[in-house]
Scaffold this motif. Structure first.
Motif, short mmCIF file in Angstrom:
data_model
loop_
_atom_site.label_atom_id
_atom_site.label_comp_id
_atom_site.label_asym_id
_atom_site.label_seq_id
_atom_site.Cartn_x
_atom_site.Cartn_y
_atom_site.Cartn_z
N ASN A 66 0.81 -1.21 0.00
CA ASN A 66 0.00 0.00 0.00
C ASN A 66 0.85 1.27 0.00
O ASN A 66 1.66 1.49 0.89
CB ASN A 66 -0.92 0.00 1.22
N GLY A 67 0.66 2.09 -1.03
CA GLY A 67 1.36 3.36 -1.13
C GLY A 67 2.71 3.30 -1.81
O GLY A 67 3.29 4.33 -2.14
N ILE A 68 3.23 2.11 -2.02
CA ILE A 68 4.53 1.98 -2.68
C ILE A 68 4.31 2.16 -4.18
O ILE A 68 3.52 1.46 -4.79
CB ILE A 68 5.18 0.60 -2.39
N GLN A 76 3.79 -6.20 -9.85
CA GLN A 76 4.28 -6.47 -8.50
C GLN A 76 3.38 -5.85 -7.44
O GLN A 76 3.58 -6.05 -6.25
CB GLN A 76 5.70 -5.90 -8.33
N GLU A 77 2.39 -5.08 -7.86
CA GLU A 77 1.56 -4.30 -6.94
C GLU A 77 0.76 -5.17 -5.99
O GLU A 77 0.48 -4.79 -4.87
CB GLU A 77 0.65 -3.38 -7.76
N GLY A 81 -6.00 -8.70 -10.65
CA GLY A 81 -6.08 -8.04 -11.95
C GLY A 81 -4.71 -7.62 -12.45
O GLY A 81 -4.48 -7.55 -13.63
N THR A 82 -3.81 -7.32 -11.51
CA THR A 82 -2.43 -7.02 -11.92
C THR A 82 -1.50 -8.15 -11.50
O THR A 82 -0.44 -8.31 -12.09
CB THR A 82 -1.91 -5.70 -11.30
N PHE A 106 2.33 0.45 4.57
CA PHE A 106 2.03 -0.88 5.09
C PHE A 106 1.70 -1.82 3.94
O PHE A 106 1.45 -1.39 2.82
CB PHE A 106 0.90 -0.85 6.13
N TYR A 107 1.73 -3.11 4.25
CA TYR A 107 1.34 -4.13 3.28
C TYR A 107 0.21 -4.93 3.90
O TYR A 107 0.06 -4.96 5.14
CB TYR A 107 2.52 -5.02 2.89
#
Length: 180
Positions: A66-68, A76-77, A81-82, A106-107
């Motif tokens: 999240n946010g990266i 890599q998100e 879908g990705t 955070f992840y």
């Protein structure tokens, strides 16, 4: 001529179930590398992050960062879908660079309400020493992960939502995996 890259940080994470009692009621939670919440990624801007995730659950699993900013590597998100979820018993290696970013992130897991079972953790990105920032270095730093928590397991919560029911009010709040 010399070719060099920014530093690499390598992590190997095993995703497993465990029985814990975050709100005093034993329930199934998801551990990331044996931890709840998951391990913190402590890095510096422009570091290359390589996280090899082994899914030891009985269902597909997927993490998002999240946010990266995923520059030139949206696969890599970690969003459906990705990126395809990691099948049970398999692994996937995420590889991304925390390019020109600083701060707290955070992840978390993005499939099957796994984040409701504890599959999340902190990411802290520090500024490189050669890049000045317009404020003093902090005296100390704390990661605070706050979220709703239900005493019903993530599979039950998913069935509620799939049947059109709401989750209702959470049973409590967790702060860094502890009762708030």
């Amino acid at each position: 001529m010399v070719h060099s890259e920014d530093p690499y940080l390598f992590f190997t994470w095993n995703i497993t179930y465990a029985t814990l009692s975050p709100l005093g009621v034993p329930q199934q939670v998801i551990l990331i590398d044996g931890q709840f919440p998951g391990p913190k990624i402590n890095c510096t801007s422009n570091n290359n992050i390589v996280v090899n995730v082994f899914n030891n659950l009985d269902e597909p699993f997927l993490l998002t960062w999240n946010g990266i900013q995923q520059r030139k590597n949206s696969w890599q998100e970690g969003t459906l879908g990705t990126t395809c979820p990691i099948p049970p018993g398999k692994n996937f290696t995420y590889h991304f660079q925390v390019k020109d970013q600083i701060g707290s992130f955070f992840y978390y897991a993005t499939t099957a309400l796994h984040h409701a079972a504890g599959a999340y953790g902190a990411i802290r990105i520090h500024s490189r020493d050669l890049i000045p920032v317009p404020f003093d270095r902090p005296e100390d730093e704390y990661d605070v992960l706050v979220g709703d928590w239900y005493t019903k397991g993530h599979s039950t919560l998913k069935k509620f939502l799939d049947s059109g029911r709401t989750l209702g009010r959470p049973d409590g709040i967790l702060i860094n995996g502890k009762r708030g």
